[in-house]
Design a protein around this motif. Structure first.
Motif, PDB file in Angstrom:
ATOM      1  N   ASP B 293       0.833  -1.206   0.000  1.00 22.21           N
ATOM      2  CA  ASP B 293       0.000   0.000   0.000  1.00 22.21           C
ATOM      3  C   ASP B 293       0.870   1.259   0.000  1.00 22.21           C
ATOM      4  O   ASP B 293       1.986   1.225   0.503  1.00 22.21           O
ATOM      5  CB  ASP B 293      -0.829   0.095   1.300  1.00 22.21           C
ATOM      6  CG  ASP B 293      -1.949  -0.911   1.314  1.00 22.21           C
ATOM      7  OD1 ASP B 293      -2.169  -1.577   0.295  1.00 22.21           O
ATOM      8  OD2 ASP B 293      -2.584  -1.040   2.389  1.00 22.21           O
ATOM      9  N   LYS B 294       0.298   2.343  -0.416  1.00 25.43           N
ATOM     10  CA  LYS B 294       0.966   3.638  -0.370  1.00 25.43           C
ATOM     11  C   LYS B 294       1.471   3.946   1.055  1.00 25.43           C
ATOM     12  O   LYS B 294       2.592   4.431   1.242  1.00 25.43           O
ATOM     13  CB  LYS B 294      -0.027   4.709  -0.812  1.00 25.43           C
ATOM     14  CG  LYS B 294       0.583   6.047  -1.162  1.00 25.43           C
ATOM     15  CD  LYS B 294      -0.331   6.849  -2.070  1.00 25.43           C
ATOM     16  CE  LYS B 294       0.260   8.216  -2.386  1.00 25.43           C
ATOM     17  NZ  LYS B 294       0.463   9.066  -1.196  1.00 25.43           N
ATOM     18  N   ASP B 295       0.622   3.606   2.011  1.00 25.40           N
ATOM     19  CA  ASP B 295       0.917   3.813   3.423  1.00 25.40           C
ATOM     20  C   ASP B 295       2.190   3.089   3.881  1.00 25.40           C
ATOM     21  O   ASP B 295       2.916   3.561   4.765  1.00 25.40           O
ATOM     22  CB  ASP B 295      -0.322   3.292   4.177  1.00 25.40           C
ATOM     23  CG  ASP B 295      -0.102   3.089   5.640  1.00 25.40           C
ATOM     24  OD1 ASP B 295       0.337   4.052   6.297  1.00 25.40           O
ATOM     25  OD2 ASP B 295      -0.358   1.968   6.137  1.00 25.40           O
ATOM     26  N   ASP B 397      -1.164  -6.659   3.105  1.00 25.32           N
ATOM     27  CA  ASP B 397      -1.032  -6.525   1.653  1.00 25.32           C
ATOM     28  C   ASP B 397       0.134  -7.357   1.131  1.00 25.32           C
ATOM     29  O   ASP B 397       0.095  -7.906   0.037  1.00 25.32           O
ATOM     30  CB  ASP B 397      -0.886  -5.046   1.238  1.00 25.32           C
ATOM     31  CG  ASP B 397       0.111  -4.268   2.100  1.00 25.32           C
ATOM     32  OD1 ASP B 397       0.691  -4.844   3.058  1.00 25.32           O
ATOM     33  OD2 ASP B 397       0.332  -3.071   1.816  1.00 25.32           O
TER      34      ASP B 397
END
Lengths: 440, 440
Positions: B293-295, B397
């Motif tokens: 994820d971007k996070d 993820d």
């Protein structure tokens, strides 16, 4: 800006290949770059590492003015020193002719990325004083390159207070201040590398590794399903110092001072074992310890030991587990082997000894199986000055000149007698010597 | 306390001297000590370090049940497990038959001083699973010594939240949870050793070394007579990971996650270079990165590279200065040499690679002149579980099974096919394999 200076000065000159020291008349250095300062030297130190050059081990093949420890007064400043130098290190705009200064043993510009980050020992302009390209401090005057970054000014400081006790900085003697040039910051750095290491955090915080207060990022921890809690005996920090030359003594005093604070503030306990092969060094360490105030000794145990005694004592004091950390201030393979022998698994070795060509004497399996951490290398002296000066002021009982037996400085001698003192020092027949270049 | 168990089970047995794996019927282990638990195994991992034994490099001279990664359910508990066990590690009073557990690859009692301090890898009872004295997890059942200290129970946990997102822990698959046995905690530890190191504190805090927030004792600092202030470019943290086997991938994902938090909370920037010789490993790392994820990636730069590309990229990205830190996950001399080549002066090398007999390949002068810090050794897995589980949950993820290309688990196979999978794995022809001991 410059006071009027004479043409020549007396300086201690090394002549290659080895064992040839002559005190000669040489030109007084001049400003050659706008960032330079010229310092009139009050005192210059003779340091163990001067002997590497003296003995011909560094392969110095040209005449060099020796020495890398100096305290003195600014007598000339390059054009960079100006009230307008506001985007440069502070001293470019504040240093004045007549200011009392101390210089670290290497140049550090204060402007490269290494200096900005505090790794001043790795300054891209780093040059050691006392080699052919940068004449040293065993002279009457020295040129300090990048002086606004390199020098530390004592004149800009007035006093500093410790729980009600106020120290007037102008009252500190030159023979105390010169300890800042190398040996005290190096000792402080050696001690700090140990106490800052995350592997020691459980003893400092009372929580198991990896202690959450040492975690670098915000984090909602999951349940640890805890081990049995830390016992007070787990917070008994055992540290050995290997090597009690002047740096080792400074490291020990700094370590004891920091541990005394930690014991008071955080409830840990400590025991320190200071080890050296040489009897005179052990005696010096004993005498120094005897001069430390209760406040600087704290409530910990302390013992000076030979190597054999140290090995036994570590076994006895730690129940065979070994020390949490080792401060290694010798710089050879046998000192590193002893450090490995004495350190406990998951322990830390802070090595400020100046190591040479021989390989690091460990197999991969040894360091893996014992989970050893090592910190090697030179002290970032300039960045460590504020901390070292703090300890210098606080521990004037030791660093202020504690009387013959305990004094870190053996004697102050004439520059003209340098050839003789190099010989005596090389034979280990005296302790730390300072040259007063104005003594007749 | 025990469910009724059959008499024999299937187990993967190593026969000395080498390359001889047989799946055999052996007795099911029984409680032999009150602190034991018997675990019915849901999944067991085949790990790169199983190959050391397989290849005969460990000199194992007796038949051994292999494997040191397992997730399963408690089916029997020794007499020590009781509500009265209040002065012992928590699980002695809370673990129940039927609880889902994961075991680290070594025993850790939770009661010796090393365990209390969190150095569980150095537990005085430490024994590796999968050797003759301690049968391993590639079987249907395993005996876990000191189980109240060794095991981690998933059943006692319900859910965990991340900025509004709540993860139900019972929904996490066994093939995700088994990553906790070794590779994910080891990767987390490798990353943590770097980010906790005081030499990286200037990048984290924005203040020069020795950063006062990292000082262990109370201290009234003297004026620093500052260098020029840190620039935002000084807070660009450059880190290389060397070795992209499963541990290296976990280390990289953990590092990126921690750096993403730090970038958000503290304003540093980062660039990470992940290096491996082997193309399939680099492809796996690329695929894994694509699933994050971007996070969990944050705003930093990331690149996967061969050794040559890595050397060039470090030069380019750091202007020739080198990385602030290296995570070394290979465990041989050439990986350490590469780490040394890539690290900047005053940098840190976190080495979790399992090093063998060859000497540490550095001279004393090399480590002194570059001010290198090293942290060597085995992950304290049990102590690192809460942090690793946190990252496992947060980064489902990646760690939740990300699809073929990016999956850290290559395949789940029958225990009876172990001889073939050892051969294939040994040749590097497959990724990480799990055995399902109940698959027919």
């Amino acid at each position: 800006m410059a006071a009027s200076l004479p043409e020549t000065q007396r300086a201690v000159c090394f002549h290659p290949p080895a064992y040839d020291i002559r005190v000669e008349s040489v030109p007084i250095p001049r400003i050659v770059h706008p960032d330079d300062a010229i310092v009139k030297i009050n005192l210059a130190g003779l340091c163990g590492s001067d002997l590497h050059i003296y003995r011909g081990h560094e392969g110095v093949s040209e005449v060099a003015i020796c020495g890398h420890e100096l305290v003195g007064e600014v007598v000339a400043l390059g054009a960079s020193f100006s009230a307008d130098a506001i985007d440069r290190p502070e001293l470019y705009s504040t240093l004045k002719i007549g200011d009392k200064v101390v210089s670290p043993f290497t140049v550090s510009c204060g402007e490269c990325q290494f200096c900005r980050l505090g790794a001043t020992c790795r300054c891209v302009h780093s040059t050691l004083f006392g080699i052919p390209v940068l004449p040293g401090g065993q002279a009457q005057y020295a040129r300090i390159p990048k002086a606004g970054g390199t020098l530390y000014s004592l004149s800009s400081l007035q006093s500093h207070s410790y729980s009600g006790r106020t120290i007037d900085i102008s009252s500190i003697t030159d023979s105390s201040l010169i300890l800042l040039a190398d040996i005290l910051p190096t000792g402080v750095f050696a001690a700090l590398q140990v106490l800052q290491h995350p592997k020691l955090s459980p003893m400092l915080t009372g929580t198991p590794y990896p202690s959450s207060s040492f975690l670098p990022y915000s984090h909602a921890p999951l349940k640890a399903q805890a081990s049995t809690p830390l016992q007070s005996s787990d917070r008994l920090l055992s540290i050995a110092v290997i090597g009690l030359g002047p740096v080792g003594v400074c490291a020990t005093v700094a370590l004891l001072d920091m541990l005394a604070s930690l014991a008071k503030d955080r409830g840990l306990r400590f025991q320190v074992i200071a080890i050296d092969l040489v009897e005179s060094r052990r005696r010096k360490m004993e005498a120094v310890y005897a001069t430390i105030d209760k406040d600087g000794k704290g409530s910990g145990q302390f013992r000076v030991a030979t190597v054999d005694e140290g090995v036994d004592l570590v076994r006895e004091w730690t129940g065979g587990t070994g020390c949490n950390a080792i401060v290694e201030v010798v710089g050879n393979a046998s000192a590193l082997r002893l450090a490995y022998q004495l350190v406990r698994p998951f322990g830390v070795i802070s090595s400020v000894g100046v190591h040479q060509e021989p390989p690091i004497p460990f197999t991969g399996r040894e360091v893996y199986d014992k989970n050893v951490s090592f910190d090697f290398g030179r002290c970032p002296v300039r960045a460590t000055f504020p901390l070292a000066l703090d300890i210098l002021l606080k521990r004037q009982d030791v660093f202020g000149g504690a009387g013959k037996e305990a004094d870190l400085i053996d004697r102050v001698v004439r520059l003209d007698d340098a050839p003789e003192w190099y010989r005596v020092f090389d034979k280990g027949e005296c302790g730390k010597v300072l040259f007063d270049p104005w003594l007749r």
